[in-house]
Scaffold this motif. Sequence first.
Motif, PDB file in Angstrom:
ATOM      1  N   ARG A 193      -4.111  -1.980   0.826  1.00 15.06           N
ATOM      2  CA  ARG A 193      -3.835  -1.859   2.455  1.00 15.06           C
ATOM      3  C   ARG A 193      -4.592  -3.440   2.976  1.00 15.06           C
ATOM      4  O   ARG A 193      -4.095  -4.052   3.786  1.00 15.06           O
ATOM      5  CB  ARG A 193      -4.714  -0.966   3.171  1.00 15.06           C
ATOM      6  CG  ARG A 193      -3.796   0.502   3.538  1.00 15.06           C
ATOM      7  CD  ARG A 193      -4.484   1.334   4.334  1.00 15.06           C
ATOM      8  NE  ARG A 193      -5.655   1.740   3.890  1.00 15.06           N
ATOM      9  CZ  ARG A 193      -5.978   2.993   3.303  1.00 15.06           C
ATOM     10  NH1 ARG A 193      -4.781   3.589   3.167  1.00 15.06           N
ATOM     11  NH2 ARG A 193      -6.945   3.507   2.914  1.00 15.06           N
TER      12      ARG A 193
ATOM     13  N   VAL B   3      -6.015   2.073  -3.172  1.00 18.50           N
ATOM     14  CA  VAL B   3      -4.961   2.166  -2.209  1.00 18.50           C
ATOM     15  C   VAL B   3      -5.733   1.399  -1.079  1.00 18.50           C
ATOM     16  O   VAL B   3      -5.138   0.558  -0.475  1.00 18.50           O
ATOM     17  CB  VAL B   3      -4.817   3.596  -1.872  1.00 18.50           C
ATOM     18  CG1 VAL B   3      -4.017   3.591  -0.377  1.00 18.50           C
ATOM     19  CG2 VAL B   3      -4.007   4.402  -2.743  1.00 18.50           C
TER      20      VAL B   3
ATOM     21  N   ARG C  87      -0.926  12.489  -9.283  1.00 16.20           N
ATOM     22  CA  ARG C  87      -1.638  13.473  -8.980  1.00 16.20           C
ATOM     23  C   ARG C  87      -0.704  14.884  -9.248  1.00 16.20           C
ATOM     24  O   ARG C  87      -1.305  15.661  -9.955  1.00 16.20           O
ATOM     25  CB  ARG C  87      -2.071  13.448  -7.595  1.00 16.20           C
ATOM     26  CG  ARG C  87      -2.847  14.649  -6.998  1.00 16.20           C
ATOM     27  CD  ARG C  87      -3.225  14.828  -5.645  1.00 16.20           C
ATOM     28  NE  ARG C  87      -4.142  13.850  -5.237  1.00 16.20           N
ATOM     29  CZ  ARG C  87      -4.059  12.580  -4.483  1.00 16.20           C
ATOM     30  NH1 ARG C  87      -2.744  12.541  -3.887  1.00 16.20           N
ATOM     31  NH2 ARG C  87      -4.921  11.723  -4.392  1.00 16.20           N
TER      32      ARG C  87
ATOM     33  N   GLU D 197       0.481   4.232  -2.544  1.00 17.81           N
ATOM     34  CA  GLU D 197       0.162   5.742  -2.129  1.00 17.81           C
ATOM     35  C   GLU D 197       1.425   6.735  -2.969  1.00 17.81           C
ATOM     36  O   GLU D 197       1.008   7.651  -3.584  1.00 17.81           O
ATOM     37  CB  GLU D 197       0.420   6.001  -0.751  1.00 17.81           C
ATOM     38  CG  GLU D 197      -0.942   5.507   0.017  1.00 17.81           C
ATOM     39  CD  GLU D 197      -0.804   5.471   1.494  1.00 17.81           C
ATOM     40  OE1 GLU D 197       0.402   5.741   1.872  1.00 17.81           O
ATOM     41  OE2 GLU D 197      -1.751   5.011   2.130  1.00 17.81           O
ATOM     42  N   ARG D 198       2.463   5.873  -3.341  1.00 19.39           N
ATOM     43  CA  ARG D 198       3.437   6.613  -3.967  1.00 19.39           C
ATOM     44  C   ARG D 198       3.211   6.966  -5.473  1.00 19.39           C
ATOM     45  O   ARG D 198       3.412   7.985  -6.097  1.00 19.39           O
ATOM     46  CB  ARG D 198       4.930   6.031  -3.903  1.00 19.39           C
ATOM     47  CG  ARG D 198       5.824   6.298  -2.722  1.00 19.39           C
ATOM     48  CD  ARG D 198       7.010   6.243  -2.783  1.00 19.39           C
ATOM     49  NE  ARG D 198       7.624   4.904  -3.028  1.00 19.39           N
ATOM     50  CZ  ARG D 198       7.663   4.059  -2.178  1.00 19.39           C
ATOM     51  NH1 ARG D 198       7.392   4.235  -0.614  1.00 19.39           N
ATOM     52  NH2 ARG D 198       7.999   2.837  -2.351  1.00 19.39           N
TER      53      ARG D 198
ATOM     54  N   TRP E 151      -8.718   5.916  -7.068  1.00 22.57           N
ATOM     55  CA  TRP E 151      -7.370   5.782  -6.653  1.00 22.57           C
ATOM     56  C   TRP E 151      -7.693   5.536  -5.025  1.00 22.57           C
ATOM     57  O   TRP E 151      -6.739   4.424  -4.609  1.00 22.57           O
ATOM     58  CB  TRP E 151      -6.663   7.247  -6.657  1.00 22.57           C
ATOM     59  CG  TRP E 151      -6.289   7.415  -8.142  1.00 22.57           C
ATOM     60  CD1 TRP E 151      -6.178   6.871  -9.193  1.00 22.57           C
ATOM     61  CD2 TRP E 151      -6.034   8.773  -8.347  1.00 22.57           C
ATOM     62  NE1 TRP E 151      -6.180   7.730 -10.402  1.00 22.57           N
ATOM     63  CE2 TRP E 151      -5.839   8.738  -9.940  1.00 22.57           C
ATOM     64  CE3 TRP E 151      -5.567  10.054  -7.676  1.00 22.57           C
ATOM     65  CZ2 TRP E 151      -5.199  10.007 -10.427  1.00 22.57           C
ATOM     66  CZ3 TRP E 151      -4.876  11.108  -8.271  1.00 22.57           C
ATOM     67  CH2 TRP E 151      -4.876  11.233  -9.641  1.00 22.57           C
ATOM     68  N   ALA E 152      -8.477   6.026  -4.508  1.00 28.93           N
ATOM     69  CA  ALA E 152      -8.991   5.742  -2.747  1.00 28.93           C
ATOM     70  C   ALA E 152      -9.165   4.254  -2.867  1.00 28.93           C
ATOM     71  O   ALA E 152      -8.760   3.619  -1.770  1.00 28.93           O
ATOM     72  CB  ALA E 152      -9.905   6.587  -2.509  1.00 28.93           C
TER      73      ALA E 152
ATOM     74  N   ALA F   6       0.673  -1.221  -0.167  1.00 26.42           N
ATOM     75  CA  ALA F   6      -0.236  -0.106  -0.044  1.00 26.42           C
ATOM     76  C   ALA F   6       0.787   1.275  -0.180  1.00 26.42           C
ATOM     77  O   ALA F   6       0.600   2.282  -0.485  1.00 26.42           O
ATOM     78  CB  ALA F   6      -0.907  -0.088   1.146  1.00 26.42           C
ATOM     79  N   ALA F   7       1.830   1.245   0.716  1.00 26.06           N
ATOM     80  CA  ALA F   7       3.062   2.325   0.687  1.00 26.06           C
ATOM     81  C   ALA F   7       3.235   2.789  -0.804  1.00 26.06           C
ATOM     82  O   ALA F   7       3.329   3.814  -1.084  1.00 26.06           O
ATOM     83  CB  ALA F   7       4.073   2.202   1.617  1.00 26.06           C
ATOM     84  N   GLU F   8       3.563   1.804  -1.441  1.00 21.06           N
ATOM     85  CA  GLU F   8       4.167   1.784  -2.866  1.00 21.06           C
ATOM     86  C   GLU F   8       3.010   2.745  -3.720  1.00 21.06           C
ATOM     87  O   GLU F   8       2.985   3.451  -4.418  1.00 21.06           O
ATOM     88  CB  GLU F   8       4.554   0.664  -3.480  1.00 21.06           C
ATOM     89  CG  GLU F   8       5.783  -0.078  -3.119  1.00 21.06           C
ATOM     90  CD  GLU F   8       6.121  -1.484  -3.752  1.00 21.06           C
ATOM     91  OE1 GLU F   8       7.242  -1.775  -3.700  1.00 21.06           O
ATOM     92  OE2 GLU F   8       5.045  -1.901  -4.352  1.00 21.06           O
TER      93      GLU F   8
ATOM     94  N   VAL G  53       0.128   6.838  -6.858  1.00 18.16           N
ATOM     95  CA  VAL G  53      -0.996   7.840  -6.892  1.00 18.16           C
ATOM     96  C   VAL G  53      -0.605   9.353  -6.722  1.00 18.16           C
ATOM     97  O   VAL G  53      -0.912  10.306  -7.431  1.00 18.16           O
ATOM     98  CB  VAL G  53      -2.079   7.591  -5.747  1.00 18.16           C
ATOM     99  CG1 VAL G  53      -3.161   8.666  -5.355  1.00 18.16           C
ATOM    100  CG2 VAL G  53      -2.786   6.295  -6.196  1.00 18.16           C
ATOM    101  N   ASP G  54       0.403   9.240  -5.576  1.00 17.25           N
ATOM    102  CA  ASP G  54       0.801  11.069  -5.675  1.00 17.25           C
ATOM    103  C   ASP G  54       1.461  11.309  -6.740  1.00 17.25           C
ATOM    104  O   ASP G  54       1.438  12.426  -7.248  1.00 17.25           O
ATOM    105  CB  ASP G  54       1.752  10.762  -4.496  1.00 17.25           C
ATOM    106  CG  ASP G  54       2.313  11.933  -3.905  1.00 17.25           C
ATOM    107  OD1 ASP G  54       1.576  12.976  -3.699  1.00 17.25           O
ATOM    108  OD2 ASP G  54       3.520  12.500  -4.080  1.00 17.25           O
TER     109      ASP G  54
END
Length: 336
Positions: free
Chosen positions: A323, A319, A113, A106-107, A315-316, A102-104, A109-110
């Motif tokens: 998780r 993620v 964005r 988030e990266r 995206w949410a 999940a950390a990846e 998705v970031d």
Amino acid sequence: MTNLRWGLLATGTIAAEFAAGVRQSRHGVLTAVAARSSERAREFATRFGVPNAHGSYEDLLADPEVDAVYIATPHALHAEWAVRAAEAGKHILCEKPLTVTAAEAERVVDAARRHDVFLMEAFMYRLHPQTRRLVELIESGAIGEVRAVDVTFSFDSGANDAARLADPALGGGGILDVGCYCTSLARLVAQAATGTAVAEPSDVTGMARLTGDGVDEFAMGLLRLPGGIIAQLSCGYRLAQDDHIRVYGTAGQLHVSTPAWTHEMRPPGVSTLFLTRGTGEPEVIEVEATEGLFIREADHVARHLADRQSPELTWAETVANMRTLDRWRAAVGYGG
Ligand SMILES: NC(=O)c1ccc[n+]([C@@H]2O[C@H](COP(=O)([O-])OP(=O)(O)OC[C@H]3O[C@@H](n4cnc5c(N)ncnc54)[C@H](OP(=O)(O)O)[C@@H]3O)[C@@H](O)[C@H]2O)c1
């Protein structure tokens, strides 16, 4: 709408299926393909009539004639290439699971964005009319209040066919490869049943048969979801089971014996859901898919490009699914 110019990043099994889909799509055109060797890229380009063949993924991202990339490497490479694609200003359709953790995710998705590009995890089953019908039936209360979900996606790859699947360095294991569909579907059911935009489990438990490297050959999981819904999941790459979806409610049940992620559902055709109300006989509900699933997927990206996210899979949601997978893998002792 102008044609979306696709570049394929990798030339494996699923890349070939997606290439065939883009070729038949209304809004997409295949302009480039990249492999880790020029020879392999050229061979694929010849097979699918792709104008540009690149001998490295970097060259694909530098190709000005590519608007969107389809990432079809093993899971462990998705994060790096998705971030690099975003940095290169390319729109992204990335195979499932979006990343390994999940950390990846988030990266990634970031990065999408920040660089203002489209990003979607290629869970094409979400776009199949069968899945839409399942959601509508649940939302309409056809089986009353949903209490439980039972979902299985599990196959036996055979001893000689499991390099990507068994390798911990490539994100091996049944949970990441096909368990991701089970968590995704169970969460989708909870979303439809409760009206929650992004359903996430409060509890995740599980067990698995692990290889010596700590990779799950097959795994079972239990989730407690919003609305008090309990989901039992089963997945694996070394255990042939019957794929299915069953959703149980206070007034009946829904059964899908050939879920939209199975190979049979990729071409156009009619699929079936069984709705049992109370103790009655199952009612057969037929759903027609008028076009192939990868054609639909390519056109879906083109249609939603300006939104940057798919309304069918935000995206949410991606993620949240990652998780859930982190927690399921932790519960079974993945990695040893
Ligand atoms: N949506 C679906 O229905 C579906 C179905 C199957 C798979 N998938 C997903 O698609 C991805 C690829 O699966 P696949 O079955 O197509 O795999 P595959 O046939 O093994 O192909 C993987 C491709 O990745 C490239 N690659 C780059 N680095 C690699 C490395 N270190 N080791 C091995 N290959 C490497 C290779 O392409 P080059 O040599 O061309 O560079 C290879 O052809 C996975 O993430 C999987 O979850 C999705």
